[in-house]
Design an enzyme around this catalytic site. Structure first.
Site, PDB file in Angstrom:
ATOM      1  CG  ASP A  61      -2.063   0.955   1.129  1.00 42.88           C
ATOM      2  OD1 ASP A  61      -2.372   1.392   0.005  1.00 42.88           O
ATOM      3  OD2 ASP A  61      -2.663   1.275   2.166  1.00 42.88           O
TER       4      ASP A  61
ATOM      5  CD  GLU B  96      -8.974   5.961  -4.724  1.00 41.86           C
ATOM      6  OE1 GLU B  96      -9.836   6.463  -4.002  1.00 41.86           O
ATOM      7  OE2 GLU B  96      -8.048   5.280  -4.299  1.00 41.86           O
TER       8      GLU B  96
ATOM      9  CE  LYS C 126      -7.815   1.994  -3.885  1.00 41.02           C
ATOM     10  NZ  LYS C 126      -6.680   2.454  -3.064  1.00 41.02           N
TER      11      LYS C 126
ATOM     12  CB  THR D  35     -11.436   1.872  -2.231  1.00 41.33           C
ATOM     13  OG1 THR D  35     -10.571   2.149  -1.135  1.00 41.33           O
ATOM     14  CG2 THR D  35     -11.979   3.166  -2.794  1.00 41.33           C
TER      15      THR D  35
ATOM     16  CG  PHE E 136     -10.366   1.552   4.271  1.00 41.26           C
ATOM     17  CD1 PHE E 136     -10.410   0.764   3.142  1.00 41.26           C
ATOM     18  CD2 PHE E 136      -9.814   2.825   4.164  1.00 41.26           C
ATOM     19  CE1 PHE E 136      -9.916   1.211   1.925  1.00 41.26           C
ATOM     20  CE2 PHE E 136      -9.316   3.291   2.958  1.00 41.26           C
ATOM     21  CZ  PHE E 136      -9.364   2.482   1.832  1.00 41.26           C
TER      22      PHE E 136
END
Length: 330
Positions: free
Chosen positions: A25, A104, A140, A165, A187
């Site tokens: 990440d 993203e 994403k 996400t 998350f």
């Protein structure tokens, strides 16, 4: 069975890699070379941080040159620069990793299905121009209702794989699976943050951590009912959360925590298991738009964290745009 605390010869990270696909990440290429993840994820926050480092200026310069060649208004050039910067980072990452990179879609499009679908196609086209197949890219999308519908269209109509996400809620995750999304990113750490702030409890045992429990519930449901969508735990605050999810399909981990895991040799035990999930007595649910919106509204944590996550990613996209505006004007 070996005790979780028993010392092993392999590092904790290498043991984890035997149970779970480890993803980096980060936007930092050097960290990827060091830890050798299978996949990598990026977002506007990570790219903004990397864009300010001298080592990555060539990627910014290339994007600015590309946008100027495309022409158009300053706003159009800025949009093209942003898209190309994100793809340029992805291209560099794909030189290092064997698997897929997540790129993203701008968080400011989170409530516009058509705009998300269009932006995803633009990003995939830029990768294709650079010789990269869409099979190596995950797009994403924010897991709003509109984002879920964008994923449904992208996956079924265009064969574009989506990484959903900002997942904080079970029904949100079920909607993504029902839409046929390739992957979700719940998350963990941000769920933990909310509970720390609202309950005053500063720490949790790994298997009692609210983020770990949330991901475990989603993983078990997916495996029980044979959903193809895979689970990638994200946003960790400590190694306990990571190890509490050993056996998850994928875990995306920051360089700092990858480093900690590589420095220890504690034995790793699988806590998530497909066969165990199959044996559970779970009830099947169906998530319509009304169910999705109601369940998100009822879940104060998920509602707060989804909104906050979109705002933060949007704010970092604007910061990145401001850096690129200066470069375009130069």
């Amino acid at each position: 069975m070996s005790s979780p605390n028993k010392k092993a010869t392999l590092s904790t990270l290498d043991q984890l890699k035997q149970l779970t696909t480890v993803v980096a990440d980060t936007g930092d290429f050097e960290a990827m070379k060091k830890f050798k993840p299978t996949d990598a994820t990026t977002n506007p926050s990570l790219i903004f941080a990397a864009a300010n480092m001298p080592a990555y200026q060539n990627l910014i310069d290339d994007a600015v040159s590309y946008a100027k060649k495309c022409g158009g208004t300053i706003e159009e050039q800025l949009t093209n620069t942003m898209d190309k910067v994100c793809v340029n980072f992805g291209l560099e990452i794909l030189k290092i990793i064997p698997g897929r990179v997540s790129t993203e879609v701008d968080a400011r499009l989170s409530f516009d299905t058509d705009a998300m679908v269009e932006k995803a196609q633009t990003l995939i086209a830029l990768y294709k121009e650079a010789g990269i197949s869409k099979e190596r890219i995950l797009i994403k999308l924010s897991s709003t209702w509109e984002g879920v519908q964008a994923a449904r269209i992208l996956e079924s109509k265009y064969g574009i794989h989506c990484n959903m996400t900002l997942i904080f809620n079970f029904y949100q995750a079920v909607a993504c699976a029902e839409a046929g999304a390739t992957l979700i990113s719940p998350f963990v750490g941000r769920i933990f943050d909310w509970y720390v702030k609202t309950t005053g409890q500063k720490s949790f045992e790994p298997l009692e951590d609210p983020g770990v429990k949330s991901v475990t519930k989603i993983f078990n449901y997916y495996k029980k009912f044979d959903f193809k969508t895979v689970v990638m735990g994200a946003s960790f605050r400590n190694t306990g959360e990571i190890l509490g999810l050993a056996g998850c399909d994928l875990l995306t981990i920051s360089p700092g925590l990858l480093d900690k895991l590589s420095q220890t040799t504690d034995a790793v035990q699988a806590h998530l298991d497909k066969d165990n999930a199959k044996a559970l007595d779970l009830e099947r649910v169906t998530v319509t738009e009304q169910v999705f919106r109601w369940q998100m509204n009822e879940d104060e944590m998920a509602n707060d964290k989804l909104s906050e996550g979109i705002r933060k990613f949007a704010a970092d996209a604007i910061k990145l745009e401001n850096v690129l505006k200066e470069r375009l004007a130069a």
